[in-house]
Design a protein around this motif. Structure first.
Motif, PDB file in Angstrom:
ATOM      1  N   UNK A  46     -11.777 -13.759  -6.060  1.00 26.78           N
ATOM      2  CA  UNK A  46     -11.342 -14.541  -4.979  1.00 26.78           C
ATOM      3  C   UNK A  46     -10.100 -15.527  -5.771  1.00 26.78           C
ATOM      4  N   UNK A  47      -9.105 -15.739  -5.273  1.00 25.75           N
ATOM      5  CA  UNK A  47      -8.117 -16.728  -6.027  1.00 25.75           C
ATOM      6  C   UNK A  47      -7.404 -16.114  -6.991  1.00 25.75           C
ATOM      7  N   UNK A  48      -7.467 -14.966  -7.570  1.00 23.68           N
ATOM      8  CA  UNK A  48      -6.867 -14.536  -8.831  1.00 23.68           C
ATOM      9  C   UNK A  48      -5.500 -14.276  -8.711  1.00 23.68           C
ATOM     10  N   UNK A  49      -4.781 -14.509  -9.747  1.00 26.43           N
ATOM     11  CA  UNK A  49      -3.189 -13.631  -9.745  1.00 26.43           C
ATOM     12  C   UNK A  49      -2.963 -13.731 -10.950  1.00 26.43           C
ATOM     13  N   UNK A  50      -1.625 -12.820 -11.228  1.00 26.00           N
ATOM     14  CA  UNK A  50      -1.406 -12.541 -12.676  1.00 26.00           C
ATOM     15  C   UNK A  50       0.175 -12.958 -12.422  1.00 26.00           C
ATOM     16  N   UNK A  51       0.856 -13.018 -13.540  1.00 22.92           N
ATOM     17  CA  UNK A  51       2.335 -13.175 -13.496  1.00 22.92           C
ATOM     18  C   UNK A  51       2.989 -11.891 -13.037  1.00 22.92           C
ATOM     19  N   UNK A  52       4.148 -12.065 -12.573  1.00 23.49           N
ATOM     20  CA  UNK A  52       5.081 -10.913 -12.415  1.00 23.49           C
ATOM     21  C   UNK A  52       5.334  -9.969 -13.670  1.00 23.49           C
ATOM     22  N   UNK A  53       5.395  -8.688 -13.505  1.00 24.06           N
ATOM     23  CA  UNK A  53       5.565  -7.996 -14.621  1.00 24.06           C
ATOM     24  C   UNK A  53       6.523  -6.867 -14.114  1.00 24.06           C
ATOM     25  N   UNK A  54       7.174  -5.923 -15.181  1.00 21.52           N
ATOM     26  CA  UNK A  54       7.711  -4.756 -14.728  1.00 21.52           C
ATOM     27  C   UNK A  54       7.450  -3.631 -15.777  1.00 21.52           C
ATOM     28  N   UNK A  55       6.352  -3.111 -15.385  1.00 19.72           N
ATOM     29  CA  UNK A  55       5.895  -1.897 -16.350  1.00 19.72           C
ATOM     30  C   UNK A  55       6.464  -0.813 -16.483  1.00 19.72           C
ATOM     31  N   UNK A  56       6.233  -0.109 -17.772  1.00 18.55           N
ATOM     32  CA  UNK A  56       7.076   0.912 -18.012  1.00 18.55           C
ATOM     33  C   UNK A  56       6.338   2.374 -17.800  1.00 18.55           C
ATOM     34  N   UNK A  57       5.285   2.110 -16.862  1.00 24.72           N
ATOM     35  CA  UNK A  57       4.403   3.289 -16.311  1.00 24.72           C
ATOM     36  C   UNK A  57       4.200   3.251 -14.665  1.00 24.72           C
ATOM     37  N   UNK A  58       3.984   4.212 -14.066  1.00 21.29           N
ATOM     38  CA  UNK A  58       3.731   4.314 -12.883  1.00 21.29           C
ATOM     39  C   UNK A  58       2.271   3.839 -12.564  1.00 21.29           C
ATOM     40  N   UNK A  59       2.012   2.981 -11.555  1.00 19.79           N
ATOM     41  CA  UNK A  59       0.635   2.442 -11.137  1.00 19.79           C
ATOM     42  C   UNK A  59       0.210   2.772 -10.048  1.00 19.79           C
ATOM     43  N   UNK A  60      -0.916   3.593  -9.882  1.00 22.09           N
ATOM     44  CA  UNK A  60      -1.463   3.774  -8.579  1.00 22.09           C
ATOM     45  C   UNK A  60      -2.824   3.044  -8.325  1.00 22.09           C
ATOM     46  N   UNK A  61      -2.878   2.395  -7.123  1.00 21.44           N
ATOM     47  CA  UNK A  61      -4.130   1.550  -6.911  1.00 21.44           C
ATOM     48  C   UNK A  61      -4.868   1.993  -5.722  1.00 21.44           C
ATOM     49  N   UNK A  62      -6.137   2.101  -5.656  1.00 21.59           N
ATOM     50  CA  UNK A  62      -6.840   2.409  -4.625  1.00 21.59           C
ATOM     51  C   UNK A  62      -8.029   1.354  -4.371  1.00 21.59           C
ATOM     52  N   UNK A  63      -7.992   0.826  -3.278  1.00 17.07           N
ATOM     53  CA  UNK A  63      -8.817  -0.267  -2.799  1.00 17.07           C
ATOM     54  C   UNK A  63     -10.170   0.175  -2.569  1.00 17.07           C
ATOM     55  N   UNK A  64     -11.104  -0.222  -2.994  1.00 13.25           N
ATOM     56  CA  UNK A  64     -12.332   0.018  -2.748  1.00 13.25           C
ATOM     57  C   UNK A  64     -13.047  -0.813  -1.788  1.00 13.25           C
ATOM     58  N   UNK A  65     -13.128  -2.269  -2.143  1.00 15.10           N
ATOM     59  CA  UNK A  65     -13.461  -3.183  -1.291  1.00 15.10           C
ATOM     60  C   UNK A  65     -12.611  -4.431  -1.222  1.00 15.10           C
ATOM     61  N   UNK A  66     -12.731  -5.165  -0.263  1.00 11.07           N
ATOM     62  CA  UNK A  66     -11.865  -6.393  -0.168  1.00 11.07           C
ATOM     63  C   UNK A  66     -10.361  -6.158   0.072  1.00 11.07           C
ATOM     64  N   UNK A  67      -9.640  -7.190  -0.653  1.00 10.88           N
ATOM     65  CA  UNK A  67      -7.949  -6.998  -0.020  1.00 10.88           C
ATOM     66  C   UNK A  67      -7.267  -7.494  -1.403  1.00 10.88           C
ATOM     67  N   UNK A  68      -6.024  -6.811  -1.610  1.00 12.96           N
ATOM     68  CA  UNK A  68      -5.158  -7.114  -2.674  1.00 12.96           C
ATOM     69  C   UNK A  68      -3.838  -7.417  -2.136  1.00 12.96           C
ATOM     70  N   UNK A  69      -3.101  -8.349  -2.576  1.00 14.82           N
ATOM     71  CA  UNK A  69      -1.674  -8.498  -2.334  1.00 14.82           C
ATOM     72  C   UNK A  69      -0.790  -8.105  -3.509  1.00 14.82           C
ATOM     73  N   UNK A  70       0.265  -7.475  -3.185  1.00 19.11           N
ATOM     74  CA  UNK A  70       1.267  -7.073  -3.985  1.00 19.11           C
ATOM     75  C   UNK A  70       2.579  -7.607  -3.577  1.00 19.11           C
ATOM     76  N   UNK A  71       3.209  -8.379  -4.444  1.00 18.62           N
ATOM     77  CA  UNK A  71       4.696  -8.759  -4.312  1.00 18.62           C
ATOM     78  C   UNK A  71       5.618  -7.731  -5.218  1.00 18.62           C
ATOM     79  N   UNK A  72       6.355  -6.835  -4.447  1.00 26.27           N
ATOM     80  CA  UNK A  72       7.113  -5.737  -4.950  1.00 26.27           C
ATOM     81  C   UNK A  72       8.522  -5.923  -4.685  1.00 26.27           C
ATOM     82  N   UNK A  73       9.311  -6.359  -5.986  1.00 27.73           N
ATOM     83  CA  UNK A  73      10.632  -6.741  -5.701  1.00 27.73           C
ATOM     84  C   UNK A  73      10.494  -8.085  -4.982  1.00 27.73           C
ATOM     85  N   UNK A  74      10.910  -8.212  -3.808  1.00 23.79           N
ATOM     86  CA  UNK A  74      10.896  -9.417  -2.924  1.00 23.79           C
ATOM     87  C   UNK A  74       9.947  -9.060  -1.723  1.00 23.79           C
ATOM     88  N   UNK A  75       9.179  -8.056  -1.715  1.00 19.15           N
ATOM     89  CA  UNK A  75       8.443  -7.725  -0.335  1.00 19.15           C
ATOM     90  C   UNK A  75       6.960  -7.851  -0.855  1.00 19.15           C
TER      91      UNK A  75
END
Length: 122
Positions: A46-75
């Motif tokens: 809870x309360x975690x965040x990391x800096x913006x990044x622009x990875x050179x890989x595709x990333x797939x995320x599957x949420x098992x429990x809880x919620x996660x926020x993504x800021x993608x470009x400006x969305x």
């Protein structure tokens, strides 16, 4: 004697972190030397965040429990348990868990996650 055609991972590599996030890489560069694909079980506190990044890989995320926020470009996108997302390589993104419960999720990266490819901002 025939060699095994499968690998069972019973001791994933635990990536050292300083932000409280738990990363258990089951397959990938740190665990088995695979640079093509990485699969990790993550727990974002809870309360975690990391800096913006622009990875050179595709990333797939599957949420098992809880919620996660993504800021993608400006969305801003919020995912809950049972939902998944693919973020294409070379996309600016910030991951966070601004909520009160931890978020358990699977992260799959193609090619494998590498600090050399993640391009985190300062």
């Amino acid at each position: 004697m025939a060699s095994k055609r499968y690998t069972i991972q019973t001791s994933p590599f635990v990536v050292p972190t300083t932000d409280g996030k738990i990363i258990r890489e089951h397959f990938g560069g740190a665990s088995d030397g695979n640079s093509q694909l990485s699969i990790a079980h993550m727990i974002a506190p809870a309360g975690w965040s990391e800096p913006f990044q622009t990875p050179e890989f595709d990333e797939y995320t599957f949420i098992i429990s809880g919620k996660k926020q993504f800021i993608i470009e400006n969305e801003t996108v919020i995912l809950s348990a049972g939902e998944s997302i693919k973020i294409q390589k070379n996309t600016r993104v910030q991951y966070s868990n601004p909520y009160t419960e931890p978020c358990h999720y699977l992260a799959i990266c193609l090619p494998a996650f590498s600090m050399d490819l993640v391009n985190r901002e300062d």
